[in-house]
Every structure is written in structure tokens, then in C-alpha cells.
Design an enzyme around this catalytic site. Structure first.
Site, PDB file in Angstrom:
ATOM      1  N   HIS A   1       2.526 -13.882 -14.753  1.00 24.62           N
ATOM      2  CA  HIS A   1       1.905 -14.179 -13.462  1.00 24.62           C
ATOM      3  C   HIS A   1       0.890 -15.282 -13.731  1.00 24.62           C
ATOM      4  CE1 HIS A   1       2.674  -9.943 -11.572  1.00 24.62           C
ATOM      5  NE2 HIS A   1       3.725 -10.738 -11.503  1.00 24.62           N
TER       6      HIS A   1
ATOM      7  N   GLU B   1       0.683 -16.018  -8.039  1.00 24.40           N
ATOM      8  CA  GLU B   1       0.142 -15.030  -7.076  1.00 24.40           C
ATOM      9  C   GLU B   1      -1.225 -15.525  -6.634  1.00 24.40           C
ATOM     10  OE1 GLU B   1      -0.022 -11.723  -9.898  1.00 24.40           O
ATOM     11  OE2 GLU B   1       1.557 -10.743  -8.751  1.00 24.40           O
TER      12      GLU B   1
ATOM     13  N   ASP C   1      -0.373 -11.253 -16.838  1.00 30.45           N
ATOM     14  CA  ASP C   1      -1.044 -11.920 -15.720  1.00 30.45           C
ATOM     15  C   ASP C   1      -2.231 -12.690 -16.301  1.00 30.45           C
ATOM     16  OD1 ASP C   1      -3.013 -12.285 -13.581  1.00 30.45           O
ATOM     17  OD2 ASP C   1      -1.688 -11.035 -12.356  1.00 30.45           O
TER      18      ASP C   1
ATOM     19  N   HIS D   1       8.015  -6.315  -7.352  1.00 27.72           N
ATOM     20  CA  HIS D   1       6.698  -5.763  -7.697  1.00 27.72           C
ATOM     21  C   HIS D   1       6.527  -4.439  -6.961  1.00 27.72           C
ATOM     22  CE1 HIS D   1       2.481  -5.270  -8.443  1.00 27.72           C
ATOM     23  NE2 HIS D   1       2.303  -6.473  -8.951  1.00 27.72           N
TER      24      HIS D   1
ATOM     25  N   HIS E   1       1.941  -1.775 -11.957  1.00 31.31           N
ATOM     26  CA  HIS E   1       0.617  -1.591 -12.551  1.00 31.31           C
ATOM     27  C   HIS E   1       0.602  -0.190 -13.160  1.00 31.31           C
ATOM     28  CE1 HIS E   1      -1.374  -4.622  -9.546  1.00 31.31           C
ATOM     29  NE2 HIS E   1      -0.380  -5.143 -10.220  1.00 31.31           N
TER      30      HIS E   1
ATOM     31  N   ASP F   1     -10.672  -9.169 -11.561  1.00 33.62           N
ATOM     32  CA  ASP F   1      -9.376  -9.375 -10.896  1.00 33.62           C
ATOM     33  C   ASP F   1      -9.474  -9.981  -9.493  1.00 33.62           C
ATOM     34  OD1 ASP F   1      -6.737  -9.441 -10.170  1.00 33.62           O
ATOM     35  OD2 ASP F   1      -6.457  -7.266 -10.114  1.00 33.62           O
TER      36      ASP F   1
ATOM     37  N   HIS G   1      -5.630 -11.545 -15.106  1.00 33.51           N
ATOM     38  CA  HIS G   1      -5.986 -10.222 -15.609  1.00 33.51           C
ATOM     39  C   HIS G   1      -6.383 -10.259 -17.083  1.00 33.51           C
ATOM     40  CE1 HIS G   1      -3.302  -8.269 -12.276  1.00 33.51           C
ATOM     41  NE2 HIS G   1      -4.246  -9.042 -11.786  1.00 33.51           N
TER      42      HIS G   1
ATOM     43  N   GLU H   1       2.417  -4.379 -16.281  1.00 31.41           N
ATOM     44  CA  GLU H   1       1.567  -5.554 -16.110  1.00 31.41           C
ATOM     45  C   GLU H   1       0.250  -5.389 -16.865  1.00 31.41           C
ATOM     46  OE1 GLU H   1       1.216  -6.930 -12.060  1.00 31.41           O
ATOM     47  OE2 GLU H   1      -0.288  -8.440 -12.595  1.00 31.41           O
TER      48      GLU H   1
ATOM     49  N   HIS I   1      -7.978 -13.477  -7.900  1.00 29.81           N
ATOM     50  CA  HIS I   1      -7.179 -14.654  -8.222  1.00 29.81           C
ATOM     51  C   HIS I   1      -7.733 -15.904  -7.549  1.00 29.81           C
ATOM     52  CE1 HIS I   1      -3.440 -11.835  -8.778  1.00 29.81           C
ATOM     53  NE2 HIS I   1      -4.495 -11.439  -9.462  1.00 29.81           N
TER      54      HIS I   1
ATOM     55  N   ARG J   1       0.822  -1.202   0.000  1.00 30.91           N
ATOM     56  CA  ARG J   1       0.000   0.000   0.000  1.00 30.91           C
ATOM     57  C   ARG J   1       0.865   1.265   0.000  1.00 30.91           C
ATOM     58  NH1 ARG J   1      -1.741  -2.117   4.266  1.00 30.91           N
ATOM     59  NH2 ARG J   1      -2.132  -4.245   3.605  1.00 30.91           N
TER      60      ARG J   1
ATOM     61  N   TYR K   1       1.053  -1.625  -5.286  1.00 31.99           N
ATOM     62  CA  TYR K   1      -0.001  -1.482  -6.292  1.00 31.99           C
ATOM     63  C   TYR K   1      -0.800  -0.193  -6.149  1.00 31.99           C
ATOM     64  CZ  TYR K   1      -2.273  -4.232  -2.583  1.00 31.99           C
ATOM     65  OH  TYR K   1      -2.700  -4.710  -1.392  1.00 31.99           O
TER      66      TYR K   1
END
Ligand code: FE
Ligand code: FE
Ligand code: ZN
Length: 278
Positions: A211, A256, A176, A67, A107, A224, A179, A142, A226, A37, A70
Site C-alpha cells: 500500500h 490509499e 503499508d 480488502h 488487518h 495512521d 503504517h 497488513e 494517510h 464498517r 477494517y
């Protein structure tokens, strides 16, 4: 040999992640550069990195994937938010200079009400400013599910960013599976066509990592969420086709999926099995 790993917690440092990866049969891994975050990264521990690099060499771990948090939004309307995205990415990439073969995934962002075109211009602009520093890591955009106003909802939007970047030699794409499926690309019954589309829009040479995530939602849902491998709407057969595909099988794959380490270990073993059998 399949190059596969999963997302690991970076809380205990690089050597700990390397050992965790080896412990679950992985030969690569992904980690967040800092709290997903946002927020401040931990102080760089060069001793830990040196120990990790020796361990990675010894155990054949390569091309790990960092990564970005996000919450970064390189195409926010607010200049302060865009500047924060730039500062964070710059700091992340400075730190990655210590890890010779790492790649960096982010992202692209959400344009909110500005329109995709304005968003794309902001993202390309930030990448140009970032690249002035000459960082070595390959930066991956991504593919996104297209929730809300996410940029990267289709291959064309990613290509529009790449086209605008002054030097795209170190820019790539991380696909991904959840995604793209949620984004409307039918990798379950039309994998070949999806790859052809990727090739014609972006060029497969841009594809640097994948991913691997199953999806809780349906094709084109733009959601989105997973799912574990084989427990969603993509299904094991598709993952088998991906990890054995002549155009994909050399790529590093990162899970992920909603799993603990034991769950990841099982999925890695399952996909390795698929790769051996076919
Ligand atoms: Fe991501
Ligand atoms: Fe992802
Ligand atoms: Zn996702």
C-alpha cells in the site's frame, strides 16, 4: 511495467471498477469486499464478474486486492466478535473463488487488554479454520501502525502469526508504507535496513503487495493518517526508491491516499514516470 492501482469503490461492481482503473492508468486495483464498517455483502453478480474477467484480460488488469472490512477483529475477547470475523472472512473468500488471481488483505486485529500473545493465537486459529475450506486466494496480513493494541505493529508480530498457522503456503504480507513509517520503520532514510529486517524476520518471499501512502505524522507516531504521495513525511523520493527497488518493483502497488479519481490518476502517472526515468 509497473503494476499500480488504487482503492476503488465497489458500489457499481467489478466491471465498473475495471473500467475505472483503466481510465486512470491503473493495471490493478483494490476494493472493499463490503461496507468497510462490516455488514452484509451485495449478492454475487456472476454476469458482472464474467464481464469483468474478460475486460481485465483484454486490458491487462491482474492480481486485484480485496480488502476486508477494517472493523473485523479476529482477536477480540468476545467470542461472538471473533466468530463474526471468521464468518465474514469465509464469506469474502467464497466470493473471491470467482476471481482467479485475487488476493485478500485484512488487518490482523486489536487484542485490547488480552496481550499480543493471546491475540496472535486467536488470529492464527481463525486462519487455520478458514484454510480448512481450501480457498485459493492468498491471504495477506497488513502491517499496522500500532495504534492502541493493534497486532501487526512490527514484523515480529506478523511472523508470530504466520509461524502458528498450520499451512502458511497461501499466507503473505501487505506492507503499508504509512503504517510501517508510523510504526517506527524508517523507510525514508533506511529503506535497505528495513528490507533487510523484513527479510530476516519474515522473508521477502512473504511480501505480496504494498500500500503506497504518504504519512501525515512522524516516524514512530503510531497514528495512521494517510497523506497524498509527496505531501507527507515520507516524501516522493522514498516512493521513487520503492517502485524502482529491485526487490520491490515487481510487486503490485495500491494507493490509499486521500484522493478522488483525478488525484489517483495523477499519482499513478507520477509514479510511472519515476519508474521509467530511473
Ligand atoms: Fe488496510
Ligand atoms: Fe493500508
Ligand atoms: Zn492506514
Amino acid at each position: 511495467m509497473l503494476r499500480i492501482g488504487c482503492h476503488l469503490s465497489s458500489a457499481k461492481g467489478f466491471l465498473a471498477m475495471g473500467k475505472e482503473a483503466v481510465g486512470i492508468g491503473a493495471n490493478t486495483f483494490q476494493f472493499f469486499t463490503r461496507n468497510p464498517r462490516g455488514g452484509k455483502a451485495k449478492a454475487l453478480d456472476t454476469e458482472d464478474i464474467a464481464a469483468y474477467l474478460a475486460y481485465a484480460q483484454e486490458h491487462g488488469i491482474a492480481q486485484i486486492l480485496a480488502h476486508a472490512p477494517y472493523t473485523l477483529n479476529a482477536c477480540a475477547k468476545d467470542e461472538g466478535i471473533r466468530q463474526f470475523a471468521y464468518n465474514t472472512m469465509r464469506d469474502d473468500l467464497e466470493r473471491l473463488e470467482y476471481i482467479p488471481d485475487a488476493m485478500y488483505n485484512f488487518h490482523p486485529g486489536s487484542h485490547v487488554k488480552q496481550g499480543a500473545e493471546a491475540g496472535i493465537a486467536y488470529i492464527a486459529d481463525m486462519l487455520d479454520r478458514i484454510q480448512e475450506h481450501g480457498f485459493h486466494a492468498t491471504i495477506l496480513l497488513e502491517t499496522m501502525a500500532g495504534k492502541g493494541t493493534e497486532i501487526g505493529r512490527n514484523f515480529e508480530e506478523l511472523q508470530a502469526i504466520i509461524e502458528r498457522v498450520a499451512d502458511s503456503s497461501r499466507i503473505g504480507v501487505c506492507m503499508d508504507t504509512c503504517h510501517v513509517f508510523d510504526g517506527g520503520y524508517d523507510i525514508t532514510s533506511q529503506l535497505e535496513q528495513v528490507l533487510e529486517e523484513f527479510e530476516s524476520v519474515l522473508g521477502l518471499r512473504r511480501l505480496k503487495a504494498m500500500h503506497l501512502n504518504d504519512s501525515m505524522n512522524l516516524l514512530g507516531s503510531h497514528k495512521d493518517r494517510h497523506a497524498k504521495i509527496g505531501e507527507g513525511n515520507i516524501g516522493l523520493k522514498t516512493f521513487e526508491a520503492i517502485v524502482t527497488h529491485p526487490k520491490l518493483r515487481e510487486l503490485p502497488f495500491f494507493l490509499e491516499t486521500p484522493n478522488d479519481l483525478a488525484g489517483y490518476q495523477k499519482e499513478i502517472a507520477l509514479l510511472r514516470q519515476c519508474a521509467i526515468i530511473s
